[in-house]
Design a protein around this motif. Structure first.
Motif, PDB file in Angstrom:
ATOM      1  N   THR A 197     103.996  24.721  22.386  1.00 15.38           N
ATOM      2  CA  THR A 197     104.441  24.797  23.775  1.00 15.38           C
ATOM      3  C   THR A 197     105.673  25.671  23.894  1.00 15.38           C
ATOM      4  O   THR A 197     106.644  25.494  23.153  1.00 15.38           O
ATOM      5  N   PHE A 198     105.606  26.592  24.828  1.00 12.47           N
ATOM      6  CA  PHE A 198     106.716  27.500  25.110  1.00 12.47           C
ATOM      7  C   PHE A 198     107.305  27.152  26.462  1.00 12.47           C
ATOM      8  O   PHE A 198     106.575  26.890  27.417  1.00 12.47           O
ATOM      9  N   PHE A 199     108.623  27.162  26.530  1.00 16.13           N
ATOM     10  CA  PHE A 199     109.333  26.914  27.771  1.00 16.13           C
ATOM     11  C   PHE A 199     109.986  28.231  28.177  1.00 16.13           C
ATOM     12  O   PHE A 199     110.884  28.723  27.492  1.00 16.13           O
ATOM     13  N   ILE A 200     109.494  28.796  29.263  1.00 13.70           N
ATOM     14  CA  ILE A 200     109.875  30.134  29.696  1.00 13.70           C
ATOM     15  C   ILE A 200     110.642  30.027  31.002  1.00 13.70           C
ATOM     16  O   ILE A 200     110.195  29.355  31.939  1.00 13.70           O
TER      17      ILE A 200
ATOM     18  N   VAL B 199     111.775  34.773  30.119  1.00 13.36           N
ATOM     19  CA  VAL B 199     112.310  34.744  28.763  1.00 13.36           C
ATOM     20  C   VAL B 199     112.000  33.385  28.115  1.00 13.36           C
ATOM     21  O   VAL B 199     112.276  32.335  28.712  1.00 13.36           O
ATOM     22  N   VAL B 200     111.447  33.421  26.927  1.00 11.64           N
ATOM     23  CA  VAL B 200     111.188  32.176  26.202  1.00 11.64           C
ATOM     24  C   VAL B 200     112.527  31.569  25.806  1.00 11.64           C
ATOM     25  O   VAL B 200     113.308  32.170  25.085  1.00 11.64           O
ATOM     26  N   GLN B 201     112.773  30.356  26.290  1.00  8.63           N
ATOM     27  CA  GLN B 201     114.024  29.661  25.980  1.00  8.63           C
ATOM     28  C   GLN B 201     113.851  28.648  24.846  1.00  8.63           C
ATOM     29  O   GLN B 201     114.759  28.459  24.047  1.00  8.63           O
ATOM     30  N   TYR B 202     112.689  27.994  24.816  1.00  7.36           N
ATOM     31  CA  TYR B 202     112.446  26.970  23.804  1.00  7.36           C
ATOM     32  C   TYR B 202     110.986  27.038  23.369  1.00  7.36           C
ATOM     33  O   TYR B 202     110.119  27.433  24.135  1.00  7.36           O
TER      34      TYR B 202
ATOM     35  N   TYR C 119     113.475  19.200  27.726  1.00  4.74           N
ATOM     36  CA  TYR C 119     113.287  20.653  27.793  1.00  4.74           C
ATOM     37  C   TYR C 119     113.366  21.142  29.240  1.00  4.74           C
ATOM     38  O   TYR C 119     114.027  22.136  29.536  1.00  4.74           O
ATOM     39  N   LEU C 120     112.691  20.434  30.122  1.00  9.84           N
ATOM     40  CA  LEU C 120     112.670  20.850  31.522  1.00  9.84           C
ATOM     41  C   LEU C 120     114.061  20.732  32.153  1.00  9.84           C
ATOM     42  O   LEU C 120     114.475  21.599  32.920  1.00  9.84           O
TER      43      LEU C 120
END
Length: 108
Positions: A75-78, A83-86, A100-101
């Motif tokens: 899972t990518f957090f963009i 920009v991918v942050q996590y 994460y959110l």
């Protein structure tokens, strides 16, 4: 979120993503990217478990290679700028997802 129908942890976390996608629909977009399976495998599966967020198909593994996915789920957090942050490899728990959110300003 990169996933596949044969991935137990992927299937386990999908209802969580669905709940959060509905709850925070004004703040965030959830997208599932199916890894290298056909439309005929994926669509009935998604309908059966009741996923409403967008599901992208990656039958040739192009996105998998681009994002360097080597394990599922992934899972990518963009952020809003793209920009991918996590990145989280493995099953995401409810508390982890909320954290994460929150770091991205979702849920405030």
């Amino acid at each position: 979120n990169f996933w596949a129908t044969w991935c137990g942890p992927c299937v386990q976390e999908m209802p969580l993503f669905e709940r959060f996608a509905v709850k925070f629909s004004e703040q965030v977009v959830f997208v599932g990217a199916n890894m290298e399976e056909s439309r005929t495998q994926v669509l009935p599966f998604v309908e059966k478990i009741g996923i409403s967020y967008p599901i992208l198909l990656d039958p040739q593994g192009e996105a998998v290679r681009l994002y360097k996915v080597i394990a599922l789920p992934n899972t990518f957090f963009i952020d809003a700028q793209g920009v991918v942050q996590y990145r989280h490899i493995g099953l995401v728990t409810e508390s982890q997802l909320a954290e994460y959110l929150a770091k991205l300003g979702v849920g405030e």
